[in-house]
Design a protein around this motif. Structure first.
Motif, mmCIF file in Angstrom:
data_model
loop_
_atom_site.group_PDB
_atom_site.id
_atom_site.type_symbol
_atom_site.label_atom_id
_atom_site.label_comp_id
_atom_site.label_asym_id
_atom_site.label_seq_id
_atom_site.Cartn_x
_atom_site.Cartn_y
_atom_site.Cartn_z
ATOM 1 N N UNK A 202 34.448 14.914 74.090
ATOM 2 C CA UNK A 202 33.940 16.250 73.770
ATOM 3 C C UNK A 202 34.322 17.231 74.868
ATOM 4 N N UNK A 203 34.435 18.483 74.479
ATOM 5 C CA UNK A 203 34.688 19.586 75.412
ATOM 6 C C UNK A 203 33.609 20.627 75.147
ATOM 7 N N UNK A 204 32.555 20.611 75.962
ATOM 8 C CA UNK A 204 31.416 21.501 75.733
ATOM 9 C C UNK A 204 31.778 22.961 75.979
ATOM 10 N N UNK A 205 32.761 23.210 76.834
ATOM 11 C CA UNK A 205 33.158 24.593 77.099
ATOM 12 C C UNK A 205 33.762 25.239 75.852
ATOM 13 N N UNK A 206 34.562 24.470 75.117
ATOM 14 C CA UNK A 206 35.245 25.018 73.942
ATOM 15 C C UNK A 206 34.637 24.538 72.626
ATOM 16 N N UNK A 207 33.529 23.786 72.708
ATOM 17 C CA UNK A 207 32.854 23.264 71.512
ATOM 18 C C UNK A 207 33.809 22.485 70.603
ATOM 19 N N UNK A 208 34.463 21.492 71.180
ATOM 20 C CA UNK A 208 35.364 20.671 70.387
ATOM 21 C C UNK A 208 35.044 19.189 70.547
ATOM 22 N N UNK A 209 35.348 18.438 69.503
ATOM 23 C CA UNK A 209 35.302 16.976 69.522
ATOM 24 C C UNK A 209 36.726 16.501 69.249
ATOM 25 N N UNK A 210 37.239 15.608 70.081
ATOM 26 C CA UNK A 210 38.549 15.010 69.839
ATOM 27 C C UNK A 210 38.338 13.553 69.469
ATOM 28 N N UNK A 211 38.720 13.192 68.247
ATOM 29 C CA UNK A 211 38.525 11.838 67.738
ATOM 30 C C UNK A 211 39.877 11.277 67.301
ATOM 31 N N UNK A 212 40.338 10.262 68.018
ATOM 32 C CA UNK A 212 41.639 9.639 67.738
ATOM 33 C C UNK A 212 42.753 10.688 67.632
ATOM 34 N N UNK A 213 42.727 11.634 68.565
ATOM 35 C CA UNK A 213 43.777 12.650 68.605
ATOM 36 C C UNK A 213 43.553 13.837 67.700
ATOM 37 N N UNK A 214 42.498 13.826 66.904
ATOM 38 C CA UNK A 214 42.172 14.956 66.028
ATOM 39 C C UNK A 214 41.261 15.920 66.772
ATOM 40 N N UNK A 215 41.762 17.126 67.054
ATOM 41 C CA UNK A 215 40.968 18.152 67.727
ATOM 42 C C UNK A 215 40.135 18.886 66.685
ATOM 43 N N UNK A 216 38.813 18.715 66.749
ATOM 44 C CA UNK A 216 37.906 19.245 65.743
ATOM 45 C C UNK A 216 37.038 20.329 66.366
ATOM 46 N N UNK A 217 37.147 21.537 65.845
ATOM 47 C CA UNK A 217 36.333 22.648 66.329
ATOM 48 C C UNK A 217 34.936 22.565 65.733
ATOM 49 N N UNK A 218 33.914 22.628 66.565
ATOM 50 C CA UNK A 218 32.532 22.676 66.087
ATOM 51 C C UNK A 218 32.101 24.132 66.084
ATOM 52 N N UNK A 219 31.758 24.641 64.895
ATOM 53 C CA UNK A 219 31.392 26.050 64.717
ATOM 54 C C UNK A 219 29.902 26.116 64.369
ATOM 55 N N UNK A 220 29.174 26.931 65.095
ATOM 56 C CA UNK A 220 27.749 27.091 64.835
ATOM 57 C C UNK A 220 27.525 28.361 64.030
ATOM 58 N N UNK A 221 26.873 28.197 62.870
ATOM 59 C CA UNK A 221 26.651 29.355 62.004
ATOM 60 C C UNK A 221 25.527 29.062 61.026
ATOM 61 N N UNK A 222 24.794 30.117 60.676
ATOM 62 C CA UNK A 222 23.758 30.022 59.641
ATOM 63 C C UNK A 222 24.172 30.733 58.360
ATOM 64 N N UNK A 223 25.332 31.366 58.386
ATOM 65 C CA UNK A 223 25.770 32.194 57.260
ATOM 66 C C UNK A 223 27.146 31.735 56.781
#
Length: 487
Positions: A202-223
Motif C-alpha cells: 500500500x501507498x498511503x500517501x497516494x491512496x493506492x494498493x498494488x496487488x501482483x503488479x496491479x496499481x489500484x487507486x482507492x477513491x473515497x466518495x459518497x456521491x
C-alpha cells in the motif's frame, strides 16, 4: 467408486508412474504461464482453468476428466505435446481446452502429427501474437464488500499480459483514518476463501494498493456522480456497482455522468427495464447500445443454466425452487431490529424462512420459464455455499440414470460447461464447493426421478462462483472474450 489396483502392479511401479506424471505437469507450468502472459492464451481442461495452478492442481484437473470421460480418460502424456506445439506457434489471444483438443485429435487426427493438427486447429490465431500491446479495458469497482473483493481477486489473477480487463480503481466511503490498511488487509486475508495468492503493498500517501503488479487507486466518495476518473488516467471504464444501493437505470445512471466511465454492471437483480444477464444463457443479448446491465443474482445464475438444460431436453411444465442459502451481511448477528420479516433474528443461530426473487428472475434470463416457477428460501447458519432444490414436472418422462447422464454430458461437452458442473459422490458437503468457479454443481447422488417428476439438487458458491459469472459478463461487455478452441 474406489479403484482396485491389479495384483500385478508393484509399489515402485506405482510411485514411478506418479513421479513421471508430476514431472510432465511441472514442465507444463512455464508453458501455460508463457502462453498466458505473452500471448493471452487461456488454457483449461474441460473447463478447469490451468493458469497459476500447482503441479497437483494440474494433475487433479486431468483426474477430473479421467473420472468423467467414457472414452478412456486423460493423461498429461496426452496434453503436454499439444501444449508444447502451441508454445511454438506465436498464437494470438485464444481460449484453448486441452482436454477437448486431445479428444478431437484422437477422433479426427487422420494421421497428422500432433504439431500439424495443433497448427491446423488453431489456424485462425497462428502467428497473430500481439507483440506486447498491453492496452486493456479499465475497470472500476464501486464498493469493496464480499463480492467486490472477490471480483478484485479474480481480475488480478486474470491480468495476464494486460490486454484484457485491468482493475484500475475501487471506490468506497472512508471508514477510518487507517481505512487503506484495513481495505488491503481484507483483500489479503479472507475467513472463507483463504489468503490472497500473491503480494500486496500500500501507498498511503497516494491512496493506492498494488496487488501482483496491479496499481489500484482507492477513491473515497459518497456521491457516485461526482468523481472524475480521468484525473487518475482512467478512461472508457467498465464500472461494477456491487453496493446494491441502486438497482434501476436512473440510480445506476449516476455513474455514467462521471468522466471516464463508459458502461455499468450491477451485481444484483436489476429493476425496471434493465437486462438481467446470466452468462451462458443470454449474454448474447448484450448490445453496443447497452450502457447498464445487471448480472442477476447468485441463485438466478445457479439455477437458470440447469433449468435451460432440462427444459431443452425434457420440457418443464412447472416447478418450485427452494433455496437453502448461507446467511448474508444483510442479516443480524444477534437478535435485533430488522425491517425485513424474520431477518432480525440471529443469523448464526437460526434457520430463517425468507423470500427469493430467483424463480421470477429466472424468466427474465430465460423467458420460456415465465409463469412456470415458484420459489422460496431458507437462510441457514453457514457463511458460504448454498443449494437450490429444483422440484420440476416435465413434459417427457425420464429416470435417475438418464437425466444424470444427460447433465454430466452438459457439464463436460456443452456450451454451458462453465456454468454447470457435476459431482457424483455420497460424501460431498457444502464446504467442498467453496471456490467453485461454476454457477452451479449438480449433485447426481441426490437426484430423484419418477416418471415426469424430477428433483435436482444444485450446489453453488454464492460468493466466488457468482463472482466468476460476473467477470464473464464483464468480459462480454468489454469485448475481450477470445475465440475458443477446438471449434
Amino acid at each position: 467408486m474406489w479403484k482396485v489396483l491389479p495384483v500385478t502392479q508393484k509399489p515402485d511401479q506405482c510411485l514411478g508412474e506418479w513421479i513421471d506424471r508430476e514431472a510432465l505437469a511441472e514442465a507444463m507450468i512455464p508453458l501455460i504461464g508463457q502462453l498466458y502472459r505473452n500471448n493471452n492464451v487461456v488454457t483449461s481442461i474441460y473447463g478447469r482453468g490451468l493458469i497459476n495452478r500447482s503441479v497437483i492442481a494440474i494433475l487433479k484437473a486431468h483426474r477430473f476428466a479421467r473420472h468423467r470421460l467414457a472414452e478412456g480418460g486423460l493423461s498429461v502424456h496426452d496434453t503436454f505435446p499439444i501444449l508444447k506445439a502451441m508454445s511454438e506457434l506465436k498464437l494470438g489471444a485464444a481460449s484453448v481446452d486441452l482436454g477437448k483438443m486431445v479428444a478431437k485429435f484422437k477422433a479426427e487426427g487422420n494421421g497428422r502429427s500432433i504439431e500439424q493438427f495443433t497448427k491446423d486447429e488453431l489456424a485462425d490465431v497462428v502467428g497473430k501474437q500481439n507483440g506486447g500491446d498491453r492496452e486493456g479495458t479499465d475497470v472500476v469497482l464501486y464498493g469493496f464488500g464480499r463480492i467486490g473483493r472477490l471480483l478484485a481477486r479474480i481480475l488480478i489473477e486474470k491480468t495476464g499480459g494486460g490486454d484484457g480487463l485491468r482493475l484500475r480503481a475501487i471506490v468506497v466511503r472512508k471508514g477510518a483514518e487507517n481505512d487503506l490498511v484495513k481495505r488491503a488487509s481484507l483483500l489479503r486475508r479472507d475467513s472463507v476463501h483463504g489468503p490472497f495468492e500473491g503480494t500486496i503493498t500500500i501507498d498511503e500517501e497516494h491512496n493506492t494498493i498494488t496487488a501482483n503488479g496491479n496499481l489500484i487507486q482507492v477513491i473515497y466518495s459518497n456521491d457516485p456522480a461526482s468523481i472524475d476518473y480521468t484525473q487518475y488516467g482512467i478512461k472508457n471504464a467498465l464500472l461494477v456497482d456491487n453496493t446494491g444501493k441502486w438497482r434501476d437505470a436512473d440510480g445506476l445512471g449516476q455513474h455514467l455522468k462521471c468522466p471516464g466511465v463508459d458502461r455499468v454492471i450491477l451485481t444484483a437483480p436489476g429493476k425496471g427495464a434493465l437486462k438481467n444477464i446470466v452468462h451462458g444463457i443470454n449474454h448474447g443479448d448484450i448490445t453496443a447500445d447497452d450502457k447498464i446491465v445487471s448480472a442477476a443474482s447468485c441463485t438466478t445464475n445457479a439455477i437458470v443454466p440447469v433449468l435451460k438444460a432440462v427444459n431443452d431436453q425434457y420440457g418443464i411444465v412447472n416447478g418450485h425452487v427452494e433455496t437453502v442459502h448461507s446467511f448474508t451481511n444483510d442479516q443480524n448477528l444477534i437478535d435485533n431490529f430488522h425491517k425485513g420479516s424474520r431477518r432480525g433474528r440471529a443469523a448464526p443461530l437460526n434457520m430463517v424462512i425468507t423470500e427469493t426473487g430467483a424463480a421470477t428472475a429466472a424468466a427474465k434470463a430465460l423467458p420460456v420459464l415465465k409463469g412456470k416457477l415458484t420459489g422460496n428460501a431458507i437462510r441457514v447458519p453457514t457463511p458460504n455455499v448454498s443449494m437450490a432444490i429444483l422440484n420440476l414436472n416435465l413434459e417427457k418422462a425420464t429416470n435417475r440414470e438418464e437425466i444424470n447422464e444427460y447433465l454430466r454430458q452438459m457439464a463436460m461437452h456443452s456450451d454451458l460447461q462453465k456454468q454447470i458442473d457435476f459431482v457424483s459422490s455420497q460424501e460431498v458437503v457444502s464446504t467442498d464447493f467453496v471456490g467453485s468457479r461454476h454457477a452451479g454443481v449438480v449433485d447426481a447422488e441426490a437426484t430423484i426421478a419418477n416418471d415426469n417428476r424430477v428433483v435436482l439438487y444444485v450446489w453453488y458458491d454464492n460468493e466466488f462462483g457468482y463472482s466468476c459469472q460476473v467477470v464473464r459478463v464483464m468480459e462480454e461487455m468489454a469485448g475481450v472474450n477470445p475465440p475458443a478452441f477446438p471449434r
